[in-house]
Enzyme design. Structure first.
Site, PDB file in Angstrom:
ATOM      1  N   THR A 290      64.730  35.140  32.256  1.00  0.00           N
ATOM      2  CA  THR A 290      63.773  35.597  31.249  1.00  0.00           C
ATOM      3  C   THR A 290      62.439  35.981  31.880  1.00  0.00           C
ATOM      4  OG1 THR A 290      64.791  34.045  29.701  1.00  0.00           O
ATOM      5  CG2 THR A 290      62.680  34.995  29.069  1.00  0.00           C
TER       6      THR A 290
ATOM      7  N   ARG B  60      64.323  30.474  21.925  1.00  0.00           N
ATOM      8  CA  ARG B  60      64.559  31.908  22.136  1.00  0.00           C
ATOM      9  C   ARG B  60      65.897  32.379  21.568  1.00  0.00           C
ATOM     10  NH1 ARG B  60      61.316  34.920  25.794  1.00  0.00           N
ATOM     11  NH2 ARG B  60      59.740  33.664  26.842  1.00  0.00           N
TER      12      ARG B  60
END
Length: 294
Positions: A46, A140
């Site tokens: 990420t 997320r």
């Protein structure tokens, strides 16, 4: 222990200059990390802005990092997606390019159930045949790997660690009770909780802030292994982390990597840079940290 690594692994940023991957800056950054005692490098996660990297860019970044590291520390490639077959293909390719391990996020958007997680991760693990770090980050992905599921998956010979970004210590304790911690590593995915994570028996962290303070962050882990109280030593880092929390990762930390000369301050849409006032405040906090004033 047979852990893939202990201590601090870095979730590597991807440096950009004029919206292109800056491979010269990448080389400088990786060399800096190696010189400052980093224990593992996680590529194409990420923090690397992997959703906006092309397949060619991901492969080129991994190829270069593997070459630069040259076996000194493990290189772990983020290859997880919400498409099992795509994840298998990416994982096999990462293995061909020399990755030492893989990091697999839970499926997102088309999220599955716990039985689906077992099948998803098992198929990737058995196809790739590399050490795998499961990545649980429900903030997320909007789903979590249940402790029972972690236990089931830990029996697979290739699934060797969990990156736990839940920041839930009840969850941590249940997972710890269910797995063989001599052979399955518990790694924090939250820089700000490492003191408690280590005190409770965690084995390390996959860190964002280690992009710019790798040695100092590893020193905290090493001090804990010596039996020292690490709370006081962590306070300046905690203040830097507070400054770095001004926006979503990796928007702030790339201010600091750019400040250190690892590419320009660029992120790819849909991410946008910090406003100049906030950027200056974060740089000032980092300078204060370096000067010992935090």
């Amino acid at each position: 222990m047979t852990h893939i690594f202990n201590g601090v692994g870095v979730a590597l940023t991807t440096p950009f200059t004029n919206d292109e991957v800056d491979y010269d800056a990448l080389e400088q950054h990786v060399n800096y990390l190696l010189e400052n005692n980093i224990q593992s490098i996680i590529v194409n996660g990420t923090t690397a802005e992997s959703p906006t990297l092309t397949t060619e860019e991901k492969e080129n970044v991994l190829r270069q990092v593997v070459s630069l590291v040259d076996g000194k520390v493990p290189v772990i490639a983020g290859t997880g997606t919400n498409n099992t077959q795509q994840s298998i293909a990416a994982s096999k390719r990462a293995k061909e390019l020399g990755a030492d391990g893989l990091m697999l996020i839970t499926p997102y958007y088309n999220k599955t159930n716990q039985r689906g997680l077992v099948e998803h991760f098992t198929q990737i693990a058995n196809a790739a045949q590399l050490p795998i770090v499961l990545y649980n980050v429900p903030s997320r992905t909007n789903m979590s790997i249940d402790p029972e599921t972690v236990e089931k998956l830990s029996h697979n010979e290739y699934i060797v660690a969990l990156k736990d970004a839940t920041n839930d210590f009840d969850y941590f304790e249940e997972v710890k009770e269910r797995v063989d911690t001599d052979n399955f590593a518990l790694l924090s995915g939250n820089d700000d909780n490492v003191v408690e994570f280590y005190n409770r028996g965690g084995h390390g962290v996959i860190s964002v802030i280690a992009n710019v303070i790798p040695g100092e962050f590893q020193d905290i882990y090493d001090a804990k292994q010596r039996g020292e109280d690490i709370e006081e030593a962590f306070k300046p880092i905690s203040k830097l982390l507070e400054a770095n929390s001004v926006d979503v990762n990796p928007i702030p930390v790339k201010v600091l990597t750019a400040y250190k000369g690892f590419g320009q301050y660029e992120v790819r849409l849909p991410l946008v840079p910090l406003p100049e006032k906030e950027r200056q405040a974060l740089e000032a906090a980092y300078k204060s940290y370096q000067a010992g004033d935090l």
